[in-house]
Design an enzyme around this catalytic site. Structure first.
Site, mmCIF file in Angstrom:
data_model
loop_
_atom_site.group_PDB
_atom_site.id
_atom_site.type_symbol
_atom_site.label_atom_id
_atom_site.label_comp_id
_atom_site.label_asym_id
_atom_site.label_seq_id
_atom_site.Cartn_x
_atom_site.Cartn_y
_atom_site.Cartn_z
ATOM 1 N N LYS A 31 5.350 -7.296 -11.420
ATOM 2 C CA LYS A 31 5.173 -6.524 -12.637
ATOM 3 C C LYS A 31 6.353 -5.563 -12.773
ATOM 4 O O LYS A 31 6.991 -5.303 -11.760
ATOM 5 C CB LYS A 31 3.821 -5.830 -12.619
ATOM 6 C CG LYS A 31 3.823 -4.375 -12.116
ATOM 7 C CD LYS A 31 2.484 -3.754 -12.250
ATOM 8 C CE LYS A 31 2.486 -2.605 -13.228
ATOM 9 N NZ LYS A 31 3.165 -1.397 -12.802
ATOM 10 N N HIS A 43 -0.533 -6.400 -7.802
ATOM 11 C CA HIS A 43 -0.816 -6.111 -6.390
ATOM 12 C C HIS A 43 -2.242 -5.579 -6.189
ATOM 13 O O HIS A 43 -2.734 -5.564 -5.065
ATOM 14 C CB HIS A 43 0.236 -5.179 -5.780
ATOM 15 C CG HIS A 43 0.060 -3.733 -6.111
ATOM 16 N ND1 HIS A 43 0.480 -3.182 -7.288
ATOM 17 C CD2 HIS A 43 -0.514 -2.721 -5.417
ATOM 18 C CE1 HIS A 43 0.184 -1.899 -7.304
ATOM 19 N NE2 HIS A 43 -0.422 -1.586 -6.184
ATOM 20 N N LYS A 73 -5.685 -6.221 -2.884
ATOM 21 C CA LYS A 73 -6.509 -5.228 -2.180
ATOM 22 C C LYS A 73 -7.867 -5.838 -1.840
ATOM 23 O O LYS A 73 -8.546 -6.380 -2.712
ATOM 24 C CB LYS A 73 -6.717 -3.981 -3.060
ATOM 25 C CG LYS A 73 -5.428 -3.212 -3.340
ATOM 26 C CD LYS A 73 -5.729 -1.989 -4.198
ATOM 27 C CE LYS A 73 -4.466 -1.338 -4.729
ATOM 28 N NZ LYS A 73 -3.667 -0.617 -3.744
ATOM 29 N N GLU A 79 -4.349 9.195 -9.524
ATOM 30 C CA GLU A 79 -3.296 9.311 -8.507
ATOM 31 C C GLU A 79 -2.889 10.766 -8.367
ATOM 32 O O GLU A 79 -2.883 11.512 -9.347
ATOM 33 C CB GLU A 79 -2.072 8.503 -8.918
ATOM 34 C CG GLU A 79 -2.344 7.020 -9.061
ATOM 35 C CD GLU A 79 -1.047 6.250 -9.278
ATOM 36 O OE1 GLU A 79 -0.515 5.734 -8.300
ATOM 37 O OE2 GLU A 79 -0.577 6.213 -10.419
ATOM 38 N N ASP A 104 2.058 1.099 -17.738
ATOM 39 C CA ASP A 104 2.244 0.989 -16.288
ATOM 40 C C ASP A 104 0.968 0.538 -15.580
ATOM 41 O O ASP A 104 1.026 -0.174 -14.581
ATOM 42 C CB ASP A 104 2.695 2.357 -15.748
ATOM 43 C CG ASP A 104 3.113 2.316 -14.286
ATOM 44 O OD1 ASP A 104 3.709 1.298 -13.879
ATOM 45 O OD2 ASP A 104 2.852 3.293 -13.554
ATOM 46 N N HIS A 115 -3.457 -3.277 -13.733
ATOM 47 C CA HIS A 115 -4.392 -2.882 -12.674
ATOM 48 C C HIS A 115 -5.797 -2.543 -13.214
ATOM 49 O O HIS A 115 -6.803 -3.007 -12.677
ATOM 50 C CB HIS A 115 -3.845 -1.673 -11.911
ATOM 51 C CG HIS A 115 -2.443 -1.872 -11.413
ATOM 52 N ND1 HIS A 115 -1.961 -3.111 -11.036
ATOM 53 C CD2 HIS A 115 -1.417 -1.019 -11.235
ATOM 54 C CE1 HIS A 115 -0.708 -2.988 -10.640
ATOM 55 N NE2 HIS A 115 -0.344 -1.729 -10.758
ATOM 56 N N LYS A 164 -1.368 10.450 -13.403
ATOM 57 C CA LYS A 164 -0.575 10.892 -12.250
ATOM 58 C C LYS A 164 -0.746 12.401 -12.086
ATOM 59 O O LYS A 164 -1.149 13.103 -13.016
ATOM 60 C CB LYS A 164 0.898 10.574 -12.482
ATOM 61 C CG LYS A 164 1.184 9.093 -12.593
ATOM 62 C CD LYS A 164 2.378 8.687 -11.746
ATOM 63 C CE LYS A 164 2.698 7.218 -11.869
ATOM 64 N NZ LYS A 164 1.797 6.350 -11.116
HETATM 65 C C1 BG6 Z 1 2.252 0.452 -9.686
HETATM 66 C C2 BG6 Z 1 2.659 1.470 -10.723
HETATM 67 O O1 BG6 Z 1 2.134 -0.805 -10.288
HETATM 68 O O2 BG6 Z 1 1.004 0.825 -9.126
HETATM 69 C C3 BG6 Z 1 2.741 2.858 -10.086
HETATM 70 O O3 BG6 Z 1 3.935 1.127 -11.265
HETATM 71 C C4 BG6 Z 1 1.441 3.198 -9.400
HETATM 72 O O4 BG6 Z 1 3.064 3.838 -11.060
HETATM 73 C C5 BG6 Z 1 1.013 2.079 -8.456
HETATM 74 O O5 BG6 Z 1 1.618 4.400 -8.672
HETATM 75 C C6 BG6 Z 1 -0.379 2.322 -7.919
HETATM 76 O O6 BG6 Z 1 -0.637 1.423 -6.885
HETATM 77 P P1 BG6 Z 1 -1.593 1.803 -5.678
HETATM 78 O O7 BG6 Z 1 -1.655 0.560 -4.853
HETATM 79 O O8 BG6 Z 1 -0.930 2.968 -4.980
HETATM 80 O O9 BG6 Z 1 -2.891 2.190 -6.284
#
Ligand code: BG6
Length: 513
Positions: free
Chosen positions: A171, A201, A205, A239, A258, A263, A363
């Site tokens: 991505k 990703h 998980k 986050e 993003d 996600h 964030k």
């Molecule tokens: C990424 C985003 O795809 O995922 C980031 O670009 C974000 O901005 C991250 O922080 C979050 O991933 P995880 O695995 O830390 O929840």
């Protein structure tokens, strides 16, 4: 002889078939911090073939020994702050290091691909890997289409004599619906859909994958998992990290692009999908896509009412002072990019009609927490009218994705004593209490699955486009309303008050962060 084309991970825990992994962008952050530790973890678990090798491709002026040394160094560093602890320890690193090769080159120059082809032949002969090759695009997204096109022109993605050629693409996949469609067109001009593995990703998980097991391996939940019993669903990806050094990328992207079409929508579709007929890629992906297709399209009026954005100002996150987003490096001082988004979505199907799905992500928030909350309908209070019970806690099932992995269920119990009084109590399952988890970056599963040809955890072209189709009206409405208010929330808070009001209007509240 080739290996069978596709084995299901559900059944396979054997080493992946022999293959060469070619990583474009091998000197970059992703390769160093995640891919190499993931390969170490796979090697340690015995899931890589003895006949496995890696060719890194990057522009840096390195020889093969220098490449290996620099990866070893960063793998050691990243082991300090990722789940890859000791993954690159002496028992694994020499094994992997012997299989690491390097091709220096510009991704836009045809002769780079001639050198890759030559190196592929040499490495295949040396490690007896045969002709299976997995190309991993860990490059800036602007290069995805160009690299795929050049691989096609060089004949490197042609599948012959039963060997496979596959492409993993990271991505961000496009920046809106039109660019995602264009990228899909470019990729599909040189590769078949079954050769393309689009990564999110979040699907690597364990706890995200567990949503399906929890829902469909238990007789208890599924009968309640619908509009008759569920009041609403909350999906939170909060986050604490700020934008950090990613200003250039993030300021052009924002929280919506993003996090949401990828996600958050993975969590949404796993939580809301119908049971697939079996656990294979075609069945699972078809059901997930149907959820996004059924999401009610937002009109500009819906967007103004049901989508909230915000940007963090200065504040304190986990005891540390954080500068305002606009003061971060490579962020425009008058930036209107959102670092927080919350929205209400409705799913127009029989299971979910009338049940709101509230999504939020941001964030620099007070706490790092990813969870899906299934809030059940309140029991009638009438039975308790002659008792001191004034209110009942609604039952909720919380799927804790990270950082505390598990699930919890809240219900009412009698407070001991002579009168009938009730209070909410919680039953909790923690992964760590039951299972020993191996070090994991999340990429192990994804690389392994790609090599065994199991596409269940990857997105098809239409899945990506379905996500963007839901988000596009929000992007359009925001673009048409450039002066709309952009609430500033203090770093370290739970987000803008407007997000509370979004649920408050419906007589609901977010679960505390
Ligand atoms: C990424 C985003 O795809 O995922 C980031 O670009 C974000 O901005 C991250 O922080 C979050 O991933 P995880 O695995 O830390 O929840």
């Amino acid at each position: 002889m080739s290996e069978p084309a596709a084995v299901s991970r559900a059944a396979a825990v054997a080493p992946a078939p022999p293959a060469i992994l070619v990583v474009f962008g091998a000197a970059g952050d992703l390769a160093r911090r995640l891919l190499v530790p993931a390969l170490c973890n796979l090697a340690r678990a015995g899931l890589l073939s003895e006949r496995f090798a890696v060719i890194g491709v990057a522009r840096q002026d390195l020889d093969e020994e220098g490449f290996r040394r620099s990866l070893a160094r960063s793998a050691r560093e990243s082991a300090k702050d990722t789940a890859a602890q000791d993954a690159c320890a002496p028992d694994v690193w020499p094994w992997l290091s012997r299989r690491l090769y390097y091709v220096r080159g510009d991704f836009n120059a045809p002769d780079t691909y001639e050198r890759i082809a030559r190196r592929l032949r040499e490495v295949a002969a040396q490690h007896r890997t045969g002709g299976n090759v997995l190309f991993y695009l860990a490059t800036p997204p602007g290069l995805f289409a160009a690299v795929a096109r050049r691989l096609g022109a060089a004949g490197l993605v042609r599948q012959e004599n039963g060997w496979w050629r596959r492409l993993i693409i990271e991505k961000p996949f496009g920046t809106d619906l039109a660019s995602a469609q264009a990228l899909n067109r470019d990729l599909l001009a040189v590769l078949g859909e079954d050769q393309i593995f689009r990564i999110d990703h979040y699907l690597g998980k364990e706890t995200v994958q567990n949503i399906m097991v929890l829902r469909f391996a238990n007789g208890l939940f599924e009968p309640l998992w619908n509009r008759d019993h569920v009041d609403h669903v909350q999906i939170t990806v909060a986050e604490t990290v700020e934008v950090g050094r990613r200003g250039r990328f993030y300021d052009a992207t924002g929280a919506l692009r993003d996090m949401v079409p990828n996600h958050l929508f993975q969590l949404l579709s796993l939580a809301a999908m119908e049971p697939p007929s079996c656990f294979n890629a075609a069945a699972v992906r078809a059901e997930k896509a149907k959820v996004l297709d059924a999401v009610h399209r937002l009109t500009p009026t819906d967007v103004r009412r049901d989508v909230v954005r915000g940007q963090y100002g200065a504040g304190i996150v986990e005891g540390k002072a954080v500068k305002a987003y606009r003061d971060a490096p490579d962020v425009a001082p008058s930036s209107r990019t959102e670092t927080y988004v919350a929205m209400k979505l409705m799913i127009d199907n029989w299971r979910w009609a009338g049940v709101p799905f509230y999504l939020r992500t941001g964030k620099a928030l007070a706490r790092r927490r990813t969870e899906v909350v299934i809030q059940f309908k309140q029991a009638p209070l009438s039975l308790f009218r002659d008792t001191p019970v004034e209110r009942l806690t609604a039952n909720d099932l919380v799927l804790h994705i990270q950082p505390d992995e598990g699930a919890s269920l809240r219900f009412n119990a009698k407070i001991p004593g002579p009168s009938v009084r009730a209070d909410g109590v919680e039953m909790t399952f923690n992964y760590r209490d039951y299972f020993r988890s191996a070090p994991n970056t999340g990429y192990e599963t994804l690389i392994y699955d790609c090599m065994i040809g199991d596409a269940v955890l990857f997105n098809r072209a239409e899945d990506i486009e379905a996500g963007w189709r839901v988000v596009q009206p929000v992007l359009d409405a925001w673009a048409e309303d450039p002066d709309a208010a952009l609430p500033i929330y203090p770093a370290g808070s739970t987000g803008p008050p407007e997000a509370e009001a979004l649920l408050g209007r419906d007589g609901r509240r977010w679960r505390a962060l």
